[in-house]
Design an enzyme around this catalytic site. Structure first.
Site, PDB file in Angstrom:
ATOM      1  N   GLU A  22     -48.637 -61.731  -5.949  1.00 27.14           N
ATOM      2  CA  GLU A  22     -49.956 -61.391  -6.489  1.00 27.14           C
ATOM      3  C   GLU A  22     -49.818 -60.827  -7.895  1.00 27.14           C
ATOM      4  OE1 GLU A  22     -53.088 -59.215  -4.144  1.00 27.14           O
ATOM      5  OE2 GLU A  22     -52.767 -57.725  -5.746  1.00 27.14           O
ATOM      6  N   HIS A  82     -58.675 -64.840  -6.395  1.00 27.52           N
ATOM      7  CA  HIS A  82     -59.429 -63.889  -5.588  1.00 27.52           C
ATOM      8  C   HIS A  82     -60.922 -64.037  -5.889  1.00 27.52           C
ATOM      9  CE1 HIS A  82     -56.161 -60.780  -4.423  1.00 27.52           C
ATOM     10  NE2 HIS A  82     -55.584 -61.938  -4.699  1.00 27.52           N
ATOM     11  N   ALA A 131     -73.016 -60.895   2.907  1.00 22.86           N
ATOM     12  CA  ALA A 131     -72.945 -59.548   3.463  1.00 22.86           C
ATOM     13  C   ALA A 131     -71.550 -59.162   3.915  1.00 22.86           C
ATOM     14  CB  ALA A 131     -73.906 -59.421   4.634  1.00 22.86           C
TER      15      ALA A 131
END
Length: 295
Positions: A22, A82, A131
């Protein structure tokens, strides 16, 4: 006469591991040079994918896209972007997803995302947005056939109502179409393996990649830990080293490699490293685990 240790700790590991890395998008020209140096140095270890993080509320949206697109364009690495629910409508996320797909990006790390400070640390869904991460995964899969990774929390997400609720949330994300989960960093192998037992008992068969965070600042680790246990022996190991970055980096690499070695002994072969855009420690850990660069 005291017997010697029968075998070296790391020297004979076969290197039969898979890794992923990452990175975060650079904020300046100097940071961009550091990032690309890290990518160049780590690429010969042939990671399964490399991911690029995304700031709360889309604060790094453009930089993340530019970095991921460049990785996809200029390297042979599989680039993962991401993407979060925070501060974006479903239409905005669909537009971003389309841009990634058009750039050749096929892997998304789908996260609910951390709320910005203005929201008081509490996640508030966008009125026209998703949500939850599970809803985001479903929306992305409906848009394109992305390979999707999601987050998992061996020591429970700080906002979860319970460990059971947290595990149910992970299952919803995987049932919505995610391929694998990547864990929050941890320092207790027992916590990780107990979590795997619960995952399997819940009927989850997807890979759960352990997220490995080499210590670059122990004070920062304490701040970021939330529900993550920091073992007492780790406190003793890093005591007094925050003002000694050279020794700390050496010790951190060996400590992280030891963690990985214990995971390896338990059957783990896939590791995800939070590099913080620095290649030396991550490369050293992979080397200790027997991984060698490939042409």
């Amino acid at each position: 006469m005291t017997a010697a240790t029968p075998a070296p700790l790391f020297a004979d590991l076969p290197g039969d591991i898979s890794v992923s890395f990452e990175f975060f998008p650079p904020k300046s020209e100097k940071m961009e040079e550091q990032l690309w140096d890290a990518i160049t140095q780590l690429a010969p270890l042939q990671p399964g994918f490399v991911s690029v993080t995304y700031g709360a509320g889309g604060t790094t949206r453009e930089r993340t896209h530019a970095t991921v697109a460049r990785i996809a364009r200029e390297t042979a690495l599989v680039a993962a972007a991401h993407l979060t629910c925070v501060g974006a409508s479903k239409d905005e996320i669909a537009e971003i997803a389309d841009q990634y797909w058009d750039a050749g990006v096929r892997h998304i790390v789908a996260l609910r995302g951390d709320p910005p400070p203005a929201d008081g640390g509490r996640f508030v869904p966008h009125p026209e947005g998703y949500a939850s991460a599970a809803d985001l995964v479903a929306g992305l899969k409906a848009r394109h056939d992305f390979d999707i990774s999601v987050a998992a929390y061996p020591e429970v997400h700080p906002e979860a109502l319970s460990a059971e609720a947290d595990l149910d949330n992970l299952k919803r994300k995987l049932d919505a179409g995610a391929t694998r989960a990547i864990t929050q960093f941890f320092f207790s192998t027992d916590a990780y393996f107990r979590f795997l037992d619960k995952v399997l008992a819940a009927g989850i068969s997807a890979p759960i990649l352990p997220g490995i965070m080499p210590v670059t600042s122990f004070a920062a680790i304490r701040r970021m830990s939330a529900n993550t246990e920091i073992p007492a022996e780790m406190e003793r190991l890093f005591d007094g080293l925050d003002e000694r970055p050279g020794p700390r980096a050496l010790i951190a690499a060996v400590a992280a490699a030891d963690l990985c070695n214990r995971l390896y002994a338990g059957g783990v072969r896939d590791f995800h490293f939070y590099t913080l855009n620095k290649h030396e420690q991550t490369y050293a850990i992979c080397h200790l685990l027997g991984l060698r660069p490939q042409p």
